[in-house]
Design a protein around this motif. Structure first.
Motif, PDB file in Angstrom:
ATOM      1  N   GLN A   1      82.271  27.623  54.579  1.00  0.00           N
ATOM      2  CA  GLN A   1      83.496  28.125  55.097  1.00  0.00           C
ATOM      3  C   GLN A   1      83.081  29.189  56.090  1.00  0.00           C
ATOM      4  O   GLN A   1      82.240  29.962  55.937  1.00  0.00           O
ATOM      5  CB  GLN A   1      84.347  28.716  53.914  1.00  0.00           C
TER       6      GLN A   1
ATOM      7  N   ARG B   1      83.378  32.843  57.885  1.00  0.00           N
ATOM      8  CA  ARG B   1      83.765  34.294  57.476  1.00  0.00           C
ATOM      9  C   ARG B   1      83.391  35.090  58.712  1.00  0.00           C
ATOM     10  O   ARG B   1      82.799  34.937  59.479  1.00  0.00           O
ATOM     11  CB  ARG B   1      82.933  34.537  56.274  1.00  0.00           C
TER      12      ARG B   1
ATOM     13  N   GLU C   1      81.733  38.445  59.516  1.00  0.00           N
ATOM     14  CA  GLU C   1      80.776  39.110  58.886  1.00  0.00           C
ATOM     15  C   GLU C   1      80.458  40.446  59.559  1.00  0.00           C
ATOM     16  O   GLU C   1      80.367  40.421  60.978  1.00  0.00           O
ATOM     17  CB  GLU C   1      79.381  38.264  58.798  1.00  0.00           C
TER      18      GLU C   1
ATOM     19  N   PHE D   1      81.797  41.369  54.524  1.00  0.00           N
ATOM     20  CA  PHE D   1      82.584  40.406  55.303  1.00  0.00           C
ATOM     21  C   PHE D   1      83.870  41.256  55.182  1.00  0.00           C
ATOM     22  O   PHE D   1      84.244  41.892  54.607  1.00  0.00           O
ATOM     23  CB  PHE D   1      82.632  39.284  54.593  1.00  0.00           C
TER      24      PHE D   1
END
Length: 255
Positions: A195, A197, A199, A228
């Motif tokens: 998935q 993200r 960051e 995150f």
């Protein structure tokens, strides 16, 4: 020299994307179960990694964008095959939501360029001419806002780039650009358990409480604490950018 540019949008219409699908072997109608967006998946040319191993890739055609993913990344994503009727409904709804015009920023580096040519981006070496609405003319190398950060750093200069939270989100999550923030941080798109993200790189242990207070969250992955920013909205990103604007510092680069 940074100016605003207005372009008329030309989305890929439903009849055209259906024609591409009919004429392309292996084309697949897809939708993203997370974002509820439609895309036409076609095969993309493979490329070789550092060990000479071919990496299979696919291309996602969307109303206003094109994205290329490794086949392994695509198979772990939220994209799934759908029927014609659902695809047409989602695609048409997105096309109708596209505004007539889009305003973006263009930056030209003007003046005596040869002495600093090797410190300018190497992916586009064309020289551009432009004329503004009030008649001002300019000539120089075109750079994006995120490329400008690297140019300033290579010149040993401090800079701060004006980008809205939505522009930053699009640059990182959609264009997969890594952006530097003042204070030695970086924003990048990372893939965690298949998935995507958002960051935040470069946070020390002492900085974690203040980042969490802004709305960031942490996870320990392979014995390393990573930070995150939620992607279900841009409120947290806006707070992070208010504290650490997009920019480059010569001191950070030296460190």
């Amino acid at each position: 020299m940074t100016v605003e540019r207005t372009d008329r949008n030309d989305p890929l219409t439903l009849p055209l994307v259906k024609a591409i699908c009919a004429d392309t072997k292996g084309a697949t109608l897809c939708w993203n179960t997370f974002s509820k967006r439609a895309a036409l998946m076609v095969n993309a040319p493979a490329f070789m990694d550092e060990d000479g191993v071919p990496i299979l890739r696919v291309k996602l055609l969307r109303p206003m964008a094109t994205e290329i993913l490794a086949l392994s990344e695509f198979s772990k994503s939220h994209w799934e095959e759908i029927d014609d009727a659902t695809f047409e409904q989602l695609w048409q709804a997105e096309v109708e939501a596209v505004p007539e015009f889009t305003t973006s920023k263009i930056t030209l580096i003007c003046g005596l360029l040869l002495p600093i040519w090797d410190r300018l981006p190497a992916d586009n070496m064309r020289i551009y001419r432009l004329q503004t609405e009030d008649g001002e003319r300019a000539i120089g190398r075109l750079v994006s806002q995120e490329q400008l950060l690297n140019v300033y750093a290579r010149l040993g200069l401090d800079c701060q780039i004006e980008m809205t939270p939505q522009e930053v989100f699009s640059a990182v999550m959609e264009a997969k650009t890594t952006l530097s923030l003042l204070g030695g941080y970086q924003l990048r798109r990372s893939l965690v358990m298949g998935q995507p993200r958002l960051e935040l790189i470069g946070a020390s242990g002492a900085a974690l409480p203040s980042l969490k207070a802004l709305g960031c969250y942490t996870e320990v992955i392979q014995w390393k604490t990573r930070v995150f920013i939620p992607i279900d909205g841009i409120d947290v990103l806006a707070r992070v950018l208010a504290a650490h604007p997009v920019g480059a510092s010569a001191a950070d680069a030296a460190a």
